[in-house]
Design a protein around this motif. Structure first.
Motif, mmCIF file in Angstrom:
data_model
loop_
_atom_site.group_PDB
_atom_site.id
_atom_site.type_symbol
_atom_site.label_atom_id
_atom_site.label_comp_id
_atom_site.label_asym_id
_atom_site.label_seq_id
_atom_site.Cartn_x
_atom_site.Cartn_y
_atom_site.Cartn_z
ATOM 1 N N VAL A 152 0.822 -1.215 0.000
ATOM 2 C CA VAL A 152 0.000 0.000 0.000
ATOM 3 C C VAL A 152 0.855 1.263 0.000
ATOM 4 O O VAL A 152 0.441 2.292 -0.539
ATOM 5 C CB VAL A 152 -0.995 0.001 1.183
ATOM 6 C CG1 VAL A 152 -1.956 -1.180 1.063
ATOM 7 C CG2 VAL A 152 -0.287 -0.019 2.524
ATOM 8 N N SER A 153 2.052 1.202 0.592
ATOM 9 C CA SER A 153 2.934 2.368 0.577
ATOM 10 C C SER A 153 3.390 2.672 -0.844
ATOM 11 O O SER A 153 3.503 3.839 -1.238
ATOM 12 C CB SER A 153 4.148 2.141 1.480
ATOM 13 O OG SER A 153 3.769 2.041 2.831
ATOM 14 N N ALA A 154 3.655 1.627 -1.608
ATOM 15 C CA ALA A 154 4.059 1.832 -3.003
ATOM 16 C C ALA A 154 2.953 2.519 -3.799
ATOM 17 O O ALA A 154 3.226 3.221 -4.772
ATOM 18 C CB ALA A 154 4.412 0.491 -3.643
ATOM 19 N N ALA A 155 1.692 2.332 -3.370
ATOM 20 C CA ALA A 155 0.560 2.964 -4.052
ATOM 21 C C ALA A 155 0.232 4.341 -3.487
ATOM 22 O O ALA A 155 -0.654 5.020 -4.004
ATOM 23 C CB ALA A 155 -0.671 2.061 -3.966
ATOM 24 N N GLY A 156 0.930 4.744 -2.399
ATOM 25 C CA GLY A 156 0.733 6.092 -1.875
ATOM 26 C C GLY A 156 0.190 6.191 -0.470
ATOM 27 O O GLY A 156 -0.012 7.301 0.040
ATOM 28 N N ALA A 157 -0.086 5.061 0.194
ATOM 29 C CA ALA A 157 -0.592 5.118 1.565
ATOM 30 C C ALA A 157 0.499 5.597 2.522
ATOM 31 O O ALA A 157 1.688 5.461 2.247
ATOM 32 C CB ALA A 157 -1.103 3.744 2.001
ATOM 33 N N ARG A 158 0.089 6.155 3.654
ATOM 34 C CA ARG A 158 1.029 6.587 4.688
ATOM 35 C C ARG A 158 0.754 5.774 5.944
ATOM 36 O O ARG A 158 -0.389 5.669 6.400
ATOM 37 C CB ARG A 158 0.877 8.077 4.965
ATOM 38 C CG ARG A 158 1.156 8.938 3.746
ATOM 39 C CD ARG A 158 0.939 10.400 4.042
ATOM 40 N NE ARG A 158 1.881 10.876 5.056
ATOM 41 C CZ ARG A 158 1.741 12.027 5.720
ATOM 42 N NH1 ARG A 158 0.690 12.793 5.501
ATOM 43 N NH2 ARG A 158 2.649 12.395 6.612
ATOM 44 N N ILE A 159 1.823 5.186 6.496
ATOM 45 C CA ILE A 159 1.707 4.300 7.652
ATOM 46 C C ILE A 159 2.638 4.792 8.741
ATOM 47 O O ILE A 159 3.798 5.110 8.483
ATOM 48 C CB ILE A 159 2.075 2.841 7.294
ATOM 49 C CG1 ILE A 159 1.411 2.416 5.972
ATOM 50 C CG2 ILE A 159 1.689 1.902 8.428
ATOM 51 C CD1 ILE A 159 -0.065 2.289 6.003
ATOM 52 N N ARG A 160 2.133 4.842 9.981
ATOM 53 C CA ARG A 160 2.965 5.171 11.130
ATOM 54 C C ARG A 160 2.693 4.176 12.255
ATOM 55 O O ARG A 160 1.712 3.439 12.227
ATOM 56 C CB ARG A 160 2.684 6.600 11.619
ATOM 57 C CG ARG A 160 3.145 7.681 10.649
ATOM 58 C CD ARG A 160 2.968 9.066 11.233
ATOM 59 N NE ARG A 160 3.414 10.098 10.301
ATOM 60 C CZ ARG A 160 3.406 11.396 10.556
ATOM 61 N NH1 ARG A 160 2.970 11.831 11.739
ATOM 62 N NH2 ARG A 160 3.833 12.266 9.658
ATOM 63 N N THR A 161 3.591 4.191 13.250
ATOM 64 C CA THR A 161 3.403 3.362 14.439
ATOM 65 C C THR A 161 3.586 4.221 15.680
ATOM 66 O O THR A 161 4.277 5.237 15.658
ATOM 67 C CB THR A 161 4.395 2.187 14.483
ATOM 68 O OG1 THR A 161 5.735 2.700 14.609
ATOM 69 C CG2 THR A 161 4.301 1.317 13.237
ATOM 70 N N THR A 162 2.955 3.793 16.753
ATOM 71 C CA THR A 162 3.077 4.477 18.030
ATOM 72 C C THR A 162 3.060 3.437 19.140
ATOM 73 O O THR A 162 2.720 2.271 18.898
ATOM 74 C CB THR A 162 1.931 5.498 18.221
ATOM 75 O OG1 THR A 162 2.182 6.281 19.388
ATOM 76 C CG2 THR A 162 0.592 4.798 18.359
ATOM 77 N N ALA A 163 3.439 3.850 20.339
ATOM 78 C CA ALA A 163 3.522 2.884 21.439
ATOM 79 C C ALA A 163 2.151 2.396 21.859
ATOM 80 O O ALA A 163 1.904 1.205 22.011
ATOM 81 C CB ALA A 163 4.260 3.500 22.630
ATOM 82 N N GLU A 164 1.224 3.326 22.063
ATOM 83 C CA GLU A 164 -0.105 2.975 22.558
ATOM 84 C C GLU A 164 -1.188 3.546 21.672
ATOM 85 O O GLU A 164 -1.044 4.635 21.122
ATOM 86 C CB GLU A 164 -0.317 3.527 23.969
ATOM 87 C CG GLU A 164 0.441 2.817 25.055
ATOM 88 C CD GLU A 164 0.011 3.334 26.416
ATOM 89 O OE1 GLU A 164 -1.007 2.852 26.933
ATOM 90 O OE2 GLU A 164 0.698 4.223 26.943
ATOM 91 N N VAL A 165 -2.271 2.814 21.534
ATOM 92 C CA VAL A 165 -3.492 3.318 20.906
ATOM 93 C C VAL A 165 -4.660 2.909 21.798
ATOM 94 O O VAL A 165 -4.525 2.041 22.650
ATOM 95 C CB VAL A 165 -3.685 2.758 19.480
ATOM 96 C CG1 VAL A 165 -2.576 3.228 18.553
ATOM 97 C CG2 VAL A 165 -3.743 1.237 19.491
ATOM 98 N N PHE A 166 -5.795 3.573 21.600
ATOM 99 C CA PHE A 166 -6.929 3.292 22.471
ATOM 100 C C PHE A 166 -7.702 2.064 22.026
ATOM 101 O O PHE A 166 -7.986 1.163 22.807
ATOM 102 C CB PHE A 166 -7.859 4.512 22.526
ATOM 103 C CG PHE A 166 -7.191 5.727 23.097
ATOM 104 C CD1 PHE A 166 -6.860 5.782 24.432
ATOM 105 C CD2 PHE A 166 -6.874 6.798 22.289
ATOM 106 C CE1 PHE A 166 -6.231 6.892 24.957
ATOM 107 C CE2 PHE A 166 -6.247 7.919 22.804
ATOM 108 C CZ PHE A 166 -5.922 7.964 24.146
#
Length: 342
Positions: free
Chosen positions: A175-189
């Motif tokens: 999906v990144s090759a198609a233009g999506a943006r992905i991030r990570t974080t320590a915690e999510v709700f």
């Protein structure tokens, strides 16, 4: 054929070391391909220029393709206006309902698939836990790429622990090759998926003995709150290296730095949750990792701080000035997140 025509099949078969029947089958095959034909009063087999044979063979196929394309264009012209009306009607119904409960997992998937097709501007999502189910990722990669090709923006936020998942890496690469943006974080709700800032999918609370469904929310106030929550988490996230490297925004050195920063975020999150007095199983669930993985991190943290106990590790972290409280200056709240739906 070397002499411009095949006048004596028996002699040709003998020269080629073939039975006359084998030669006859070969000539029939060449004839079907248009590479030989019978010519003259004697109807002798004569070779045909392969370029001419190709043009002759392609003509009916190309004619059929053109007819099919025309048929597809007519079908598209007839159905496209109806599809737009249906999409607008569906949006109006969803907005009017404000909150709709969908109890079946299969129905949730159908609703998500429909919203993916109707999405016109942006889809954002929060995916808690570690790596996601490979079958799930394989099933949604085509839908995600199709959205991106339509010009829809796609942003997804994972937890840092998802970086170690090969299935998630494969999905992110596609999906990144198609233009999506992905991030990570320590915690999510919790898991949230928002389409066009109008419709949000949130998981229902688990009830023992019942499959976990979802609530579809279209109330503008609630959806707006969930979107702002996503934006806050997004700003604190670290770019998933595959996304940034493919886009050319990170060098290999930057990629390693992002991994180190993600590891530091994870350790600080563990220390904050320890300081809040949460148990190991609660911390592990909050951070999307297995209890055994958490224990390994705890050993690394206490070793790095030269501490002999969790209490001593927390004290030394405080003495070092590490941020063990949230931005409001309060300890982390008790766990209240929902587990990931299957």
């Amino acid at each position: 054929m070397r002499h411009g025509a095949l006048r004596d099949p028996g002699r040709a078969a003998a020269e080629l070391g073939l039975a006359e029947r084998e030669l006859s089958i070969a000539l029939d095959d060449l004839s079907r391909l248009g590479l030989v034909h019978r010519a003259g009063e004697d109807e002798v087999w004569t070779p045909v220029d392969p370029t001419v044979a190709e043009v002759t063979a392609r003509a009916p196929l190309e004619r059929e393709i053109r007819e099919r394309q025309l048929e597809l264009s007519r079908l598209h012209a007839r159905l496209r206006p109806v599809a737009a009306l249906y999409a607008e009607h569906s949006r109006s119904e969803r907005r009017a309902e404000r909150l709709r409960q969908v109890d079946s997992a299969a129905d949730v998937r159908r609703e998500l698939s429909a919203m993916t097709r109707m999405c016109t501007e942006e889809m954002v999502s929060i995916q808690p836990g570690g790596g996601r189910n490979p079958n799930t990722l394989h099933g949604i990669v085509e839908e995600s790429v199709a959205m991106l090709e339509r010009g829809v923006r796609v942003r997804t936020l994972y937890q840092h622990t998802a970086r170690a998942s090969l299935a998630t890496q494969t999905y992110v690469r596609a999906v990144s090759a198609a233009g999506a943006r992905i991030r990570t974080t320590a915690e999510v709700f919790d898991r949230v998926i928002i389409f066009d800032r109008e419709t949000a999918f949130v998981p229902q609370s688990r009830v023992e003995g019942r499959p976990q469904g979802a609530s579809i929310v279209t109330d503008p106030t609630v959806v707006g709150f969930l979107y702002r929550m996503f934006e806050t988490l997004w700003r604190s996230g670290r770019p998933f290296d595959l996304d940034e490297v493919i886009a050319g925004r990170l060098t290999e050195q930057d990629e390693s730095a992002q991994d180190r920063l993600a590891a530091d975020d994870l350790r600080l999150a563990i220390l904050r949750l320890m300081a809040a007095g949460l148990k190991d199983d609660v911390i592990a669930r909050r951070l999307g990792m297995a209890p055994r993985t958490l224990r390994r991190h705890l050993r690394d943290i206490t070793g790095e701080l030269r501490a002999e106990s969790r209490f001593q590790a927390g004290y030394r972290a405080w003495r070092l000035g590490l941020p063990l409280e949230d931005e409001a200056g309060e300890p982390e709240p008790a766990d209240g997140t929902l587990p990931e739906p299957e």
